[in-house]
Design an enzyme around this catalytic site. Structure first.
Site, PDB file in Angstrom:
ATOM      1  N   THR A 133       0.826  -1.209   0.000  1.00 17.74           N
ATOM      2  CA  THR A 133       0.000   0.000   0.000  1.00 17.74           C
ATOM      3  C   THR A 133       0.862   1.262   0.000  1.00 17.74           C
ATOM      4  N   GLY A 140       3.098  -3.154   8.505  1.00 22.35           N
ATOM      5  CA  GLY A 140       3.315  -3.432   9.928  1.00 22.35           C
ATOM      6  C   GLY A 140       4.764  -3.798  10.188  1.00 22.35           C
ATOM      7  N   GLU A 199      -6.218  -5.799   3.896  1.00 21.46           N
ATOM      8  CA  GLU A 199      -6.246  -7.006   3.056  1.00 21.46           C
ATOM      9  C   GLU A 199      -7.467  -7.007   2.140  1.00 21.46           C
TER      10      GLU A 199
HETATM   11  C1  LIG Z   1       5.403 -13.325  17.491  1.00 17.08           C
HETATM   12  C2  LIG Z   1       4.273 -13.277  16.523  1.00 17.08           C
HETATM   13  C3  LIG Z   1       3.280 -14.251  16.822  1.00 17.08           C
HETATM   14  C4  LIG Z   1       2.436 -14.826  16.026  1.00 17.08           C
HETATM   15  C5  LIG Z   1       2.171 -14.579  14.601  1.00 17.08           C
HETATM   16  C6  LIG Z   1       2.026 -15.862  13.935  1.00 17.08           C
HETATM   17  C7  LIG Z   1       1.502 -16.038  12.731  1.00 17.08           C
HETATM   18  C8  LIG Z   1       0.830 -15.000  11.897  1.00 17.08           C
HETATM   19  C9  LIG Z   1      -0.197 -15.611  11.017  1.00 17.08           C
HETATM   20  C10 LIG Z   1      -1.303 -15.034  10.678  1.00 17.08           C
HETATM   21  C11 LIG Z   1      -1.626 -13.649  11.025  1.00 17.08           C
HETATM   22  C12 LIG Z   1      -3.013 -13.345  10.946  1.00 17.08           C
HETATM   23  C13 LIG Z   1      -3.489 -12.251  10.445  1.00 17.08           C
HETATM   24  C14 LIG Z   1      -2.963 -11.025   9.853  1.00 17.08           C
HETATM   25  C15 LIG Z   1      -1.714 -10.990   9.062  1.00 17.08           C
HETATM   26  C16 LIG Z   1      -1.409  -9.904   8.419  1.00 17.08           C
HETATM   27  C17 LIG Z   1      -2.401  -8.823   8.127  1.00 17.08           C
HETATM   28  C18 LIG Z   1      -2.037  -7.507   8.649  1.00 17.08           C
HETATM   29  C19 LIG Z   1      -2.131  -6.411   7.916  1.00 17.08           C
HETATM   30  C20 LIG Z   1      -2.716  -6.332   6.542  1.00 17.08           C
HETATM   31  C21 LIG Z   1      -1.739  -6.199   5.442  1.00 17.08           C
HETATM   32  C22 LIG Z   1      -2.338  -5.618   4.150  1.00 17.08           C
HETATM   33  O1  LIG Z   1      -3.361  -5.028   4.144  1.00 17.08           O
HETATM   34  S1  LIG Z   1      -1.438  -5.886   2.742  1.00 17.08           S
HETATM   35  C23 LIG Z   1      -2.269  -5.000   1.486  1.00 17.08           C
HETATM   36  C24 LIG Z   1      -3.541  -5.677   1.067  1.00 17.08           C
HETATM   37  N1  LIG Z   1      -4.130  -5.006  -0.084  1.00 17.08           N
HETATM   38  C25 LIG Z   1      -5.223  -5.398  -0.652  1.00 17.08           C
HETATM   39  O2  LIG Z   1      -5.851  -6.367  -0.268  1.00 17.08           O
HETATM   40  C26 LIG Z   1      -5.636  -4.631  -1.875  1.00 17.08           C
HETATM   41  C27 LIG Z   1      -7.017  -4.985  -2.361  1.00 17.08           C
HETATM   42  N2  LIG Z   1      -7.091  -4.874  -3.818  1.00 17.08           N
HETATM   43  C28 LIG Z   1      -7.041  -5.948  -4.646  1.00 17.08           C
HETATM   44  O3  LIG Z   1      -6.922  -7.094  -4.216  1.00 17.08           O
HETATM   45  C29 LIG Z   1      -7.119  -5.678  -6.129  1.00 17.08           C
HETATM   46  O4  LIG Z   1      -6.623  -4.492  -6.528  1.00 17.08           O
HETATM   47  C30 LIG Z   1      -8.523  -5.800  -6.663  1.00 17.08           C
HETATM   48  C31 LIG Z   1      -8.955  -7.240  -6.476  1.00 17.08           C
HETATM   49  C32 LIG Z   1      -9.502  -4.896  -5.950  1.00 17.08           C
HETATM   50  C33 LIG Z   1      -8.530  -5.443  -8.146  1.00 17.08           C
HETATM   51  O5  LIG Z   1      -7.396  -5.911  -8.773  1.00 17.08           O
HETATM   52  P1  LIG Z   1      -7.021  -5.569 -10.284  1.00 17.08           P
HETATM   53  O6  LIG Z   1      -7.336  -4.140 -10.568  1.00 17.08           O
HETATM   54  O7  LIG Z   1      -5.654  -6.026 -10.568  1.00 17.08           O
HETATM   55  O8  LIG Z   1      -7.975  -6.507 -11.004  1.00 17.08           O
HETATM   56  P2  LIG Z   1      -9.273  -6.242 -11.824  1.00 17.08           P
HETATM   57  O9  LIG Z   1     -10.296  -5.547 -10.984  1.00 17.08           O
HETATM   58  O10 LIG Z   1      -8.930  -5.636 -13.129  1.00 17.08           O
HETATM   59  O11 LIG Z   1      -9.708  -7.730 -12.085  1.00 17.08           O
HETATM   60  C34 LIG Z   1      -9.144  -8.542 -13.129  1.00 17.08           C
HETATM   61  C35 LIG Z   1      -9.563  -9.975 -12.861  1.00 17.08           C
HETATM   62  O12 LIG Z   1      -8.708 -10.540 -11.856  1.00 17.08           O
HETATM   63  C36 LIG Z   1      -9.506 -11.094 -10.839  1.00 17.08           C
HETATM   64  N3  LIG Z   1      -8.756 -11.056  -9.587  1.00 17.08           N
HETATM   65  C37 LIG Z   1      -8.454  -9.978  -8.813  1.00 17.08           C
HETATM   66  N4  LIG Z   1      -7.754 -10.367  -7.748  1.00 17.08           N
HETATM   67  C38 LIG Z   1      -7.605 -11.698  -7.841  1.00 17.08           C
HETATM   68  C39 LIG Z   1      -6.968 -12.674  -7.014  1.00 17.08           C
HETATM   69  N5  LIG Z   1      -6.370 -12.342  -5.872  1.00 17.08           N
HETATM   70  N6  LIG Z   1      -7.008 -13.950  -7.412  1.00 17.08           N
HETATM   71  C40 LIG Z   1      -7.638 -14.320  -8.554  1.00 17.08           C
HETATM   72  N7  LIG Z   1      -8.260 -13.443  -9.386  1.00 17.08           N
HETATM   73  C41 LIG Z   1      -8.245 -12.162  -9.017  1.00 17.08           C
HETATM   74  C42 LIG Z   1     -10.728 -10.221 -10.840  1.00 17.08           C
HETATM   75  O13 LIG Z   1     -11.792 -10.809 -10.142  1.00 17.08           O
HETATM   76  C43 LIG Z   1     -10.954 -10.073 -12.307  1.00 17.08           C
HETATM   77  O14 LIG Z   1     -11.551 -11.268 -12.797  1.00 17.08           O
HETATM   78  P3  LIG Z   1     -12.578 -11.183 -13.999  1.00 17.08           P
HETATM   79  O15 LIG Z   1     -12.705 -12.601 -14.428  1.00 17.08           O
HETATM   80  O16 LIG Z   1     -13.847 -10.656 -13.418  1.00 17.08           O
HETATM   81  O17 LIG Z   1     -12.026 -10.257 -15.041  1.00 17.08           O
HETATM   82  C1  LIG Z   2      -4.225  -1.607  10.577  1.00 18.98           C
HETATM   83  C2  LIG Z   2      -3.826  -1.662   9.139  1.00 18.98           C
HETATM   84  C3  LIG Z   2      -2.711  -2.390   8.788  1.00 18.98           C
HETATM   85  C4  LIG Z   2      -2.293  -2.421   7.462  1.00 18.98           C
HETATM   86  N1  LIG Z   2      -1.167  -3.110   7.139  1.00 18.98           N
HETATM   87  C5  LIG Z   2      -0.718  -3.096   5.862  1.00 18.98           C
HETATM   88  C6  LIG Z   2       0.500  -3.754   5.519  1.00 18.98           C
HETATM   89  O1  LIG Z   2       1.146  -4.360   6.366  1.00 18.98           O
HETATM   90  N2  LIG Z   2       0.936  -3.683   4.244  1.00 18.98           N
HETATM   91  C7  LIG Z   2       0.246  -3.032   3.281  1.00 18.98           C
HETATM   92  O2  LIG Z   2       0.688  -3.022   2.138  1.00 18.98           O
HETATM   93  N3  LIG Z   2      -0.924  -2.405   3.572  1.00 18.98           N
HETATM   94  C8  LIG Z   2      -1.409  -2.429   4.837  1.00 18.98           C
HETATM   95  N4  LIG Z   2      -2.575  -1.784   5.153  1.00 18.98           N
HETATM   96  C9  LIG Z   2      -3.293  -1.052   4.099  1.00 18.98           C
HETATM   97  C10 LIG Z   2      -4.600  -1.730   3.696  1.00 18.98           C
HETATM   98  O3  LIG Z   2      -4.375  -2.884   2.971  1.00 18.98           O
HETATM   99  C11 LIG Z   2      -5.444  -0.737   2.902  1.00 18.98           C
HETATM  100  O4  LIG Z   2      -5.733   0.353   3.743  1.00 18.98           O
HETATM  101  C12 LIG Z   2      -6.723  -1.408   2.418  1.00 18.98           C
HETATM  102  O5  LIG Z   2      -6.447  -2.345   1.393  1.00 18.98           O
HETATM  103  C13 LIG Z   2      -7.755  -0.376   1.900  1.00 18.98           C
HETATM  104  O6  LIG Z   2      -7.216   0.406   0.903  1.00 18.98           O
HETATM  105  P1  LIG Z   2      -7.241   2.014   0.950  1.00 18.98           P
HETATM  106  O7  LIG Z   2      -6.689   2.447   2.256  1.00 18.98           O
HETATM  107  O8  LIG Z   2      -6.592   2.469  -0.294  1.00 18.98           O
HETATM  108  O9  LIG Z   2      -8.766   2.394   0.939  1.00 18.98           O
HETATM  109  P2  LIG Z   2      -9.544   3.118  -0.225  1.00 18.98           P
HETATM  110  O10 LIG Z   2      -9.540   2.240  -1.432  1.00 18.98           O
HETATM  111  O11 LIG Z   2      -9.062   4.498  -0.401  1.00 18.98           O
HETATM  112  O12 LIG Z   2     -10.995   3.080   0.404  1.00 18.98           O
HETATM  113  C14 LIG Z   2     -11.717   4.220   0.845  1.00 18.98           C
HETATM  114  C15 LIG Z   2     -13.205   4.036   0.478  1.00 18.98           C
HETATM  115  O13 LIG Z   2     -13.336   3.992  -0.946  1.00 18.98           O
HETATM  116  C16 LIG Z   2     -14.093   2.882  -1.343  1.00 18.98           C
HETATM  117  N5  LIG Z   2     -13.616   2.363  -2.635  1.00 18.98           N
HETATM  118  C17 LIG Z   2     -12.347   2.279  -3.100  1.00 18.98           C
HETATM  119  N6  LIG Z   2     -12.318   1.733  -4.322  1.00 18.98           N
HETATM  120  C18 LIG Z   2     -13.582   1.450  -4.649  1.00 18.98           C
HETATM  121  C19 LIG Z   2     -14.207   0.846  -5.775  1.00 18.98           C
HETATM  122  N7  LIG Z   2     -13.505   0.402  -6.821  1.00 18.98           N
HETATM  123  N8  LIG Z   2     -15.553   0.708  -5.764  1.00 18.98           N
HETATM  124  C20 LIG Z   2     -16.282   1.116  -4.706  1.00 18.98           C
HETATM  125  N9  LIG Z   2     -15.740   1.674  -3.603  1.00 18.98           N
HETATM  126  C21 LIG Z   2     -14.412   1.837  -3.577  1.00 18.98           C
HETATM  127  C22 LIG Z   2     -13.889   1.841  -0.235  1.00 18.98           C
HETATM  128  O14 LIG Z   2     -14.973   0.927  -0.171  1.00 18.98           O
HETATM  129  C23 LIG Z   2     -13.804   2.736   0.996  1.00 18.98           C
HETATM  130  O15 LIG Z   2     -15.119   2.988   1.447  1.00 18.98           O
HETATM  131  C24 LIG Z   2      -3.023  -1.730   6.469  1.00 18.98           C
HETATM  132  C25 LIG Z   2      -4.157  -0.987   6.838  1.00 18.98           C
HETATM  133  C26 LIG Z   2      -4.564  -0.965   8.152  1.00 18.98           C
HETATM  134  C27 LIG Z   2      -5.765  -0.173   8.530  1.00 18.98           C
END
Ligand SMILES: CC/C=C\C/C=C\C/C=C\C/C=C\C/C=C\C/C=C\CCC(=O)SCCNC(=O)CCNC(=O)[C@H](O)C(C)(C)COP(=O)(O)OP(=O)(O)OC[C@H]1O[C@@H](n2cnc3c(N)ncnc32)[C@H](O)[C@@H]1OP(=O)(O)O
Ligand SMILES: Cc1cc2nc3c(=O)[nH]c(=O)nc-3n(C[C@H](O)[C@H](O)[C@H](O)COP(=O)(O)OP(=O)(O)OC[C@H]3O[C@@H](n4cnc5c(N)ncnc54)[C@H](O)[C@@H]3O)c2cc1C
Length: 674
Positions: free
Chosen positions: A157, A196, A440
């Site tokens: 992110t 994180g 996520e």
């Molecule tokens: C000492 C310590 C002790 C103990 C610890 C031990 C163990 C730990 C173990 C577990 C821990 C537990 C929990 C937590 C762990 C970590 C979490 C903490 C923090 C969070 C970290 C983050 O947030 S990381 C960042 C995450 N970011 C996101 O999730 C972003 C979300 N956005 C997206 O996924 C994509 O952009 C999207 C899906 C919204 C769109 O993608 P994109 O624009 O590229 O695609 P399109 O919309 O054009 O779609 C094209 C087609 O592709 C398909 N698609 C999209 N994604 C996927 C996929 N993942 N897989 C398969 N297909 C996918 C989509 O559906 C489209 O398909 P069509 O057929 O419709 O065209």
């Molecule tokens: C506690 C915490 C830990 C995190 N840890 C990590 C990490 O370790 N690594 C990492 O990479 N990231 C991490 N993140 C980031 C996290 O993955 C993003 O914040 C999350 O994926 C949401 O994306 P954004 O912040 O861009 O929200 P935005 O996309 O800006 O969302 C804002 C609003 O816009 C709306 N929106 C956005 N796009 C659309 C759409 N296409 N259609 C309709 N509505 C839409 C959403 O629904 C939401 O209401 C963390 C976030 C938090 C809060």
């Protein structure tokens, strides 16, 4: 009068509740743990990790400064990680410790009221090495990461983009002269934000950046990047890194920012399982599916369903035990004040939380097994099941995190004023779980991913083409008549499927209408997104209800009669609750009548009364040690008021009889000398 239980003084109301419970609590613990063997193994792990007292703090985390809190969390993470490497890995049957033991993950919660700064190392850094590296890369990085010689995180992110991964701005430009990638942050909005552990803890991270080679952009790819010196921990030249500041929760996770100034890394540090850049700069795509680089996110979405089930079990344990000892009001003047658990509205708030913890726990195991099957197929080069799995994991992540956050807040409401105390344990649970709805993959965004799949599946059903298992019910969407209402569990599940099918059909019809009226496909989709989210939610609820019911029937096949009864009551409660929450939809898409709904409400209320005597037994069956609950209200012995007072007396504010603020401000103001 107090009673003793296992040498412990127990609140008499709780003791009475336990005496009333009519089922074998341990049998239900085994169901929740996935079998007796798992329960025994969990208990062994908990004994080793927790009996030493290493999880305890001299001063409560809540009284520490942010810096002290962080340092204390690092201290305990190091203790726990060392235990994991030594004693716990062996106990959990892992060759080395890693991400595959939910018990080890859950036990860690005794050490942290918020979270470990190592969460991302184990939750995403290690899984990315496992899922995105070539075998050679893995053999270099994985042993170092598992042994904690290096600590990493997942920096995807940016300030400007989280959801829209294709919009990330960090660039990784290949230089064939030196066989290096040049990482650069061209704008403020391209700074990595949120990862994180990035702020102060890690020395490596996975960086997701736009790959450029031979002048062409090939989209986002993962790279492994060293950001701090392995010996001094000082940030390396070309790296700007720091902590992002206070948050609603996660305050011991040192979430960070990261910028690159033409920072060079070796070519081999691109994670090359799914795509490669050869020495001369040629780009080679290896993977059969374009989204395999999103694999770590899919993994964490699966893990999160389990994670929130556990946290909801904690909140419901706290709130139910507290409701058994708390007495309030006098509806019958001649009788003593009732336990608040006797109020039907209180049961309505709490029993759905218990049932949902079970539903999500069982769904998470089922989801994990489906994930393992998808991974096994992909190993053989077959990615056919990935779209369905992406749709499934997306909606289950969205609904499980959202429902759990809502129900944890409801548990807080159920605890009245005391639930607002940090020492109740519920605020920290809420702050943690409410973030899972966003990270996520945001709730709405993920449900829209599921909706894409649903619409395609609907069109396939319309064309009489075969459907994948989780959407096979769509085949009945074209019968022309409303689904027949029937209040048996299977009947309600069929109705939930009819709602999902009906809502999807409405979306498709409206989108087609809008396109006929001249809107583009993108605009017609956008105008229908409120309904598409609702359709995906309905689909997910049908999946959860179906899975929960089937799994409970399977898991209780050999249970004792009373366990069968109470587990059946919980699943039925779950189905009735959601049917009553969706009466409008049922009236639209099924043959349900007003009378059916009135009868269902009465049946629901009677079910609450049937569950009531077993409520404490049900939360005891989660078998959550006090160390994991961190709660004045929810401890096993029910010494609630004593604990609240003990905690109050620990407050640093009570160290001095008169606060310095008196002489500095209050006295001068009151004497008119300010
Ligand atoms: C000492 C310590 C002790 C103990 C610890 C031990 C163990 C730990 C173990 C577990 C821990 C537990 C929990 C937590 C762990 C970590 C979490 C903490 C923090 C969070 C970290 C983050 O947030 S990381 C960042 C995450 N970011 C996101 O999730 C972003 C979300 N956005 C997206 O996924 C994509 O952009 C999207 C899906 C919204 C769109 O993608 P994109 O624009 O590229 O695609 P399109 O919309 O054009 O779609 C094209 C087609 O592709 C398909 N698609 C999209 N994604 C996927 C996929 N993942 N897989 C398969 N297909 C996918 C989509 O559906 C489209 O398909 P069509 O057929 O419709 O065209
Ligand atoms: C506690 C915490 C830990 C995190 N840890 C990590 C990490 O370790 N690594 C990492 O990479 N990231 C991490 N993140 C980031 C996290 O993955 C993003 O914040 C999350 O994926 C949401 O994306 P954004 O912040 O861009 O929200 P935005 O996309 O800006 O969302 C804002 C609003 O816009 C709306 N929106 C956005 N796009 C659309 C759409 N296409 N259609 C309709 N509505 C839409 C959403 O629904 C939401 O209401 C963390 C976030 C938090 C809060």
């Amino acid at each position: 009068m107090t009673q003793t239980n296992n040498n412990m003084t127990v609140n008499p109301d709780l003791a009475m509740e336990r005496a009333k419970c009519n089922f074998n609590v341990l049998e239900v613990t085994h169901i929740f743990d996935g079998g007796e063997r798992n329960t025994l193994q969990r208990k062994k792990i908990e004994d080793v990790a927790l009996n030493s007292g290493a999880s305890k703090d001299a001063l409560g985390e809540e009284h520490m400064s942010p810096k002290e809190k962080y340092e204390n969390a690092v201290r305990k993470s190091c203790i726990y990680a060392t235990m994991m490497k030594n004693e716990l890995a062996e106990l959990s049957g892992l060759e080395s410790f890693g991400v595959s033991s939910p018990v080890i993950r859950r036990t860690a919660d005794a050490f942290f009221k918020e979270v470990s700064p190592f969460l991302l190392h184990l939750g995403m850094f290690v899984p990315t090495i496992m899922g995105q590296c070539t075998p050679e890369q893995q053999s270099y990085w994985l042993p170092r990461a598992l042994d904690m010689q290096i600590i990493g995180t997942y920096a995807q992110t940016e300030l400007g983009h989280g959801t829209f991964i294709r919009g990330l701005e960090t660039t990784a430009t290949y230089d064939p002269e030196t066989e290096e990638f040049v990482l650069h942050s061209p704008t403020l909005s391209s700074y990595k934000w949120w990862a994180g552990g990035l702020g102060k803890t890690v020395n490596y991270c996975i960086v997701v950046a736009q790959l450029y080679t031979k002048g062409e952009c090939h989209g986002t790819h993962p790279f492994i990047v060293q950001i701090r010196d392995e010996d001094t921990h000082v940030p390396l030249p070309g790296i700007k890194v720091g902590e992002i500041g206070p948050k609603m929760g996660f305050n011991t996770a040192d979430n960070g920012f990261l910028g690159f100034d033409h920072y060079r890394i070796p070519r081999e540090h691109m994670l090359m399982k799914n795509a490669q850049v050869l020495k001369d700069g040629t780009y080679v795509k290896v993977a059969r599916h374009g989204k395999l680089t999103y694999g770590t996110m899919v993994f964490v979405r699966v893990v999160l369903v389990n994670e929130v089930a556990f946290n909801l079990a904690k909140a419901s344990t706290i709130a139910v035990r507290y409701s058994a000892i708390r007495r309030q009001s006098k509806p019958k003047p001649d009788e003593v004040e009732p336990q608040i658990l006797d109020y039907v509205t209180q049961q309505h708030k709490l029993f759905i939380a218990i049932a949902t913890a079970h539903a999500l726990q069982l769904c998470s195991t089922w989801l994990w097994e489906s994930f393992s099957a998808v991974l096994a197929q992909m190993k053989g080069g077959n990615t056919d099941t990935l779209p369905e799995f992406h749709a499934l994991s997306s909606c289950l992540k969205a609904i499980s995190t959202s429902d759990s956050a809502h129900l944890i807040e409801q548990c807080r409401h159920a605890c009245g004023g005391h639930g607002y105390m940090i020492s109740s344990g519920i605020p920290n649970l809420y702050n943690f779980v409410s973030a899972t709805r966003t990270y996520e993959g945001d709730y709405t965004v993920l449900l829209l991913q599921t909706a894409r799949f649903l619409v395609k599946a609907y069109e396939q059903a319309e064309a009489k083409k075969p459907l994948t298992p989780t959407v096979s019910y769509l085949a009945h969407a074209f019968s022309g008549s409303r689904a027949t209402w029937d209040n048996s569990p299977d009947g309600i599940i069929r109705s939930f499927q009819a709602l999902a099918a009906g809502k999807t059909a409405v979306c498709v019809t409206n989108m087609r209408k809008r396109m006929r009226a001249g809107l583009s496909q993108v605009d017609a989709w956008e105008m229908s997104t409120i309904q598409l989210v609702a359709a995906a939610e309905a689909h997910c609820r049908a999946v959860i209800a179906d899975t929960y019911r089937k799994e409970i029937v399977r898991l209780t096949a050999n249970s004792s009669p009373n366990v069968k009864v109470v587990m059946d009551q919980l699943t039925t409660l779950y189905l009735y609750y959601w049917a009553l929450e969706r009466t409008g939809d049922l009236l639209m898409f099924t043959s349900v009548s007003q009378k059916d709904l009135v009868d269902l409400q009465i049946a629901y209320e009677e079910l609450l009364l049937k569950i009531r005597p077993n409520a404490v037994g049900l939360v005891d069956a989660f078998d959550l040690r006090d160390e994991l609950l961190h709660s004045t209200l929810g401890s096993y012995d029910g010494r609630v008021y004593e604990r609240l007072m003990e905690e109050a007396l620990k407050s640093p504010m009570n160290k001095e009889p008169v606060s310095d603020a008196y002489s500095k401000y209050l006295r001068p103001m009151m004497k008119g000398k300010l």
